[in-house]
Design an enzyme around this catalytic site. Sequence first.
Site, short mmCIF file in Angstrom:
data_model
loop_
_atom_site.label_atom_id
_atom_site.label_comp_id
_atom_site.label_asym_id
_atom_site.label_seq_id
_atom_site.Cartn_x
_atom_site.Cartn_y
_atom_site.Cartn_z
N GLY A 97 -43.68 -6.37 24.94
CA GLY A 97 -44.45 -6.61 26.15
C GLY A 97 -45.78 -5.90 26.09
N GLY A 156 -48.65 -3.43 28.01
CA GLY A 156 -48.46 -2.21 28.80
C GLY A 156 -48.14 -1.00 27.95
N HIS A 157 -48.06 -1.20 26.63
CA HIS A 157 -47.76 -0.08 25.73
C HIS A 157 -48.94 0.24 24.82
CE1 HIS A 157 -43.75 -0.83 27.06
NE2 HIS A 157 -43.63 -1.96 26.40
N LYS A 213 -38.16 -3.45 18.84
CA LYS A 213 -37.66 -2.34 19.64
C LYS A 213 -36.35 -2.77 20.31
CE LYS A 213 -41.44 -1.70 22.17
NZ LYS A 213 -42.16 -2.91 21.69
N ASP A 254 -36.32 -8.21 23.98
CA ASP A 254 -37.01 -8.32 22.69
C ASP A 254 -36.09 -8.92 21.64
OD1 ASP A 254 -38.61 -6.60 24.28
OD2 ASP A 254 -39.62 -5.88 22.48
N HIS A 278 -41.12 1.61 30.04
CA HIS A 278 -41.27 0.43 30.89
C HIS A 278 -41.33 0.80 32.36
CE1 HIS A 278 -39.87 -1.29 27.11
NE2 HIS A 278 -40.57 -2.35 27.47
#
Lengths: 331, 331, 204, 204
Positions: free
Chosen positions: A53, A55-56, A104, A109, A217
């Site tokens: 996703g 945001g990392h 991950k 995922d 998250h």
Amino acid sequence: MKKFMNTAETMVAESLEGFVRAHGEFVVFGAGRKFVRRRHFTPGKVALISGGGAGHEPMHIGFVGKGMLDAACVGHIFTSPTPDQIVSAIEEADTGAGCLLIIKNYDGDIMNFEMAIEMAAHRHRIETVIVSDDIEAGRTGEGRGRRGVAGTLVVEKIIGAAAERGLPLEELKRIGDRLNGRIRTMGVALSGVTIPQIQRTTFSVNTDEMEMGVGIHGEPGHSRQRLLAADAIIRHLCETISADISILPDTKALLFVNGLGGTPPAELYLAYNAAHRFMEERLVHVERALVGTYVTSLDMQGLSVTLALLTDDEIALWDSPVATAALHLSP
Amino acid sequence: MKKFMNTAETMVAESLEGFVRAHGEFVVFGAGRKFVRRRHFTPGKVALISGGGAGHEPMHIGFVGKGMLDAACVGHIFTSPTPDQIVSAIEEADTGAGCLLIIKNYDGDIMNFEMAIEMAAHRHRIETVIVSDDIEAGRTGEGRGRRGVAGTLVVEKIIGAAAERGLPLEELKRIGDRLNGRIRTMGVALSGVTIPQIQRTTFSVNTDEMEMGVGIHGEPGHSRQRLLAADAIIRHLCETISADISILPDTKALLFVNGLGGTPPAELYLAYNAAHRFMEERLVHVERALVGTYVTSLDMQGLSVTLALLTDDEIALWDSPVATAALHLSP
Amino acid sequence: MQAEPVLVLGLIEACRAVITANTDHLCALDCAIGDGDHGSNMQRGCEAVSAEGAALSKLPLPDAVEKIGMTLVMNVGGAAGPLYGTLLMEIGRELRARDGTDDFPTVLKKAIDAVARRGRSHAGDKTLLDVLYPVQDALAQSSTLIDVARRAELSANLTAAMKAMRGRASYLGDRSIGHVDPGASSCALLTTAICHYFGENHRI
Amino acid sequence: MQAEPVLVLGLIEACRAVITANTDHLCALDCAIGDGDHGSNMQRGCEAVSAEGAALSKLPLPDAVEKIGMTLVMNVGGAAGPLYGTLLMEIGRELRARDGTDDFPTVLKKAIDAVARRGRSHAGDKTLLDVLYPVQDALAQSSTLIDVARRAELSANLTAAMKAMRGRASYLGDRSIGHVDPGASSCALLTTAICHYFGENHRI
Ligand SMILES: Nc1ncnc2c1ncn2[C@@H]1O[C@H](COP(=O)(O)OP(=O)(O)O)[C@@H](O)[C@H]1O
Ligand SMILES: Nc1ncnc2c1ncn2[C@@H]1O[C@H](COP(=O)(O)OP(=O)(O)O)[C@@H](O)[C@H]1O
Ligand SMILES: [Mg+2]
Ligand SMILES: [Mg+2]
Ligand SMILES: [Mg+2]
Ligand SMILES: [Mg+2]
């Protein structure tokens, strides 16, 4: 929490575009902007592909380049990419030596990567390494277990260096799987995060509290605790990590303090100092260090400590040159 | 705002110690821990020394290493270092070719560096470059003028590369002074910062407000405004910058989006994207890009945009190899 | 009149006490138009001077004052370090040159001018000079200690109406108007504490 | 009974409407024990399917359902994408294999088993399976539409008492207890919307 954004719908795409514009010497967009890839592939080298996703950031896009990943697929915020993105990346990046997918350990995922593999397997040789470096403590052990968090960087760097040396697919998978078992990470948050789509915070903590055992998250951790002095926080993280992995005397290690997005470098270095002292007291030989904001949870105030026990070969791979937007080591 | 710290008195020293521990391949402490220096000096090269208050990490310590600074002096939080620190750095770093002191334009910094120069001038050849890249707009022009902010990185990088080539002291000063006039920076904050010593915020802003024209010391800017979409914020910064510097057609430039400490990489890239589009529309040739958290104001949520108009020679110096904790370019 | 060692120690303690009591207040003033550290900076300086009290009290007064200035320079940093440091170093040097304290207003005038040179600043720039000059003026007019202290406090308050032309507050432009300058405030506090100390101890 | 094109479009719209109305609610549930995106994920999927409505309505029902599943897979991401996608793709394939809808409970059972395999999960893990299995059971028992919907809603609520063993909530361990699972909730909402649609349109 306030953010620099225009609309929640466009923010991932705009940020990605800015990233590619800023780092054109390393990366370009893949077909249909479904992924970010190296500007130049190396024919005959196993293609390393990761994703997850958004945001990392800078993970994983910041690790695309010589010495590390060949391509990275980015989903919506905290949402794994879809199989078509992954399939496109496989098709473009595989130059004949097969693909290693670094995933991950999250159900989402894994399922999306699995579906992609089912779609592409008849045309490509594909293996996976599932990273699960999160500590087990505080959870039951019955569930799916450890998440993949900041230790993913270590796996991507070391497999990346090995791939650059021309090692075959199966060998790279073996290196990754073995390494994964010797990495542990634990995170702590001083704040929750605001999910841009809904302007809602995942959790809120009082000024005298912190959330222990968080992932990346924005989710709560395994316990809410009173905010302590940095030394006490780091000691707790380091003790939990050390109890969760077997450290033989004179073990060599990489110690990695990672910022979750809203914590500035000065605090990360202070935390590193405490973690380093702790590890040396436990007779861990901290041979390599990494401190910085590499694997984030949007703008969360917080950090994680990662301990990776490394063999001499792995240390040599860690030291191999890498030229990416976020990690750089000269030859 | 919460922080990872033990006591306000020790936090700068602990963070510095962590930094030196993590980056031992580049840096060591100087005598009496009064400054951070390169592990190895290059005899006959002009020594580049900078410094300032703590709270701006990774600047300047993160820029110590081959291709950039020789030493950096760190004061208390937001407090310039004292003359004895600077004198010690001069004494240790000057290998005979003289010292160039790179100073951010603040009364406190200038006075402390001046006193140091008065103390050391009889034994060392010393020149200074004063960086003042902040925009003038919104202020009166009668005061001392522009602050030295994120553009300092650009000055240190380019003079650093020139020094590495063996250029003499006076020539380096000329390069720095000329360059300084062609760099402009403007900052915006979404939050104030908490000064650790007193657990007090410098200013607070509502959730629908922002502070325009901030520097890097947690101080208020020149106006409080309604929070806007990122594109509108960036346009305002870029327009103000462009109006404050003469941009000839086909000017080549480095565009630098800098995080102030609490803003994560994803937002910086989104901002970079908007800034890049703006500059290209104005026919500025963005030849080089830098995006990241390099010059901070503790954990302030915010960013600054820097435009540096560069000659071809300066671009070549920008591209020269550098190996420091925070900036890295391979040969 | 007190012996010099007692005087020096007494003044150091009086200054330390008033700064300690007002550290937070001075930081708050600095938060409004600066970077929030003026109180901590001054406190660090006072602690450093106090720590050297024993050694200082053995020196002749001019040497002690100069040494205090140097200690401030080496421990305070920021703008306050060089400014207060220069003030005291110059007072010490002038006292030594004049071989006595007989013309303190002139001594002080020279030292304040050195501060202004160091800061490239003038009266009216909204800095500690806007307290120092009036205090010097009051002393030159042989005002009473109480009047000197009053003049200092009044002058500090008057900085609220000024627009800052030097120091961090100058970056705020018109937004600096309406706030008392932190350096002016610390200077008034110190002046008052010193006047009070002399008053209590029947000196001058 | 409706013609298939109308049916497909009607169901798509019914699902889109209920998800849109509950996006924020689903995200809030996901914030408590996950990452706060379940509502947005489902909404993105529904919008993508709606956008293909015209093309879908021209296909035979099994093909349309399978295609909807594929569209979900390619647009939703996260855990919800593969799970709901697999559900619909398998329903479509089973419908096609059986050449009709005569034994829908069995069709559904096979599809749910495929979802469980995809998720490596079981009933009781606190996931959307904890709504899917009861719904299938109700259908197998030929319950009324109203009862199927009631069973779905009740089952979603029952997940509150469970400890999550799969998905992000499982990382919370015991802290997941006391919260309704977002996937179970979306599943109940969709079931209810579908039952309501069939009820209104006199089908079954
Ligand atoms: N150039 C200057 N000349 C005279 N006084 C100054 C000057 N710059 C700053 N000051 C004084 O110093 C005070 C601020 O001191 P301090 O907060 O300790 O340092 P800094 O501004 O470096 O944080 C101001 O309030 C002002 O009175
Ligand atoms: N392994 C799994 N098996 C079955 N259902 C699952 C599994 N993992 C997650 N789920 C369901 O998916 C829901 C979460 O979906 P969503 O929030 O869209 O994805 P993500 O967890 O990737 O953010 C959970 O509430 C749960 O019902
Ligand atoms: Mg998600
Ligand atoms: Mg200061
Ligand atoms: Mg100050
Ligand atoms: Mg979710």
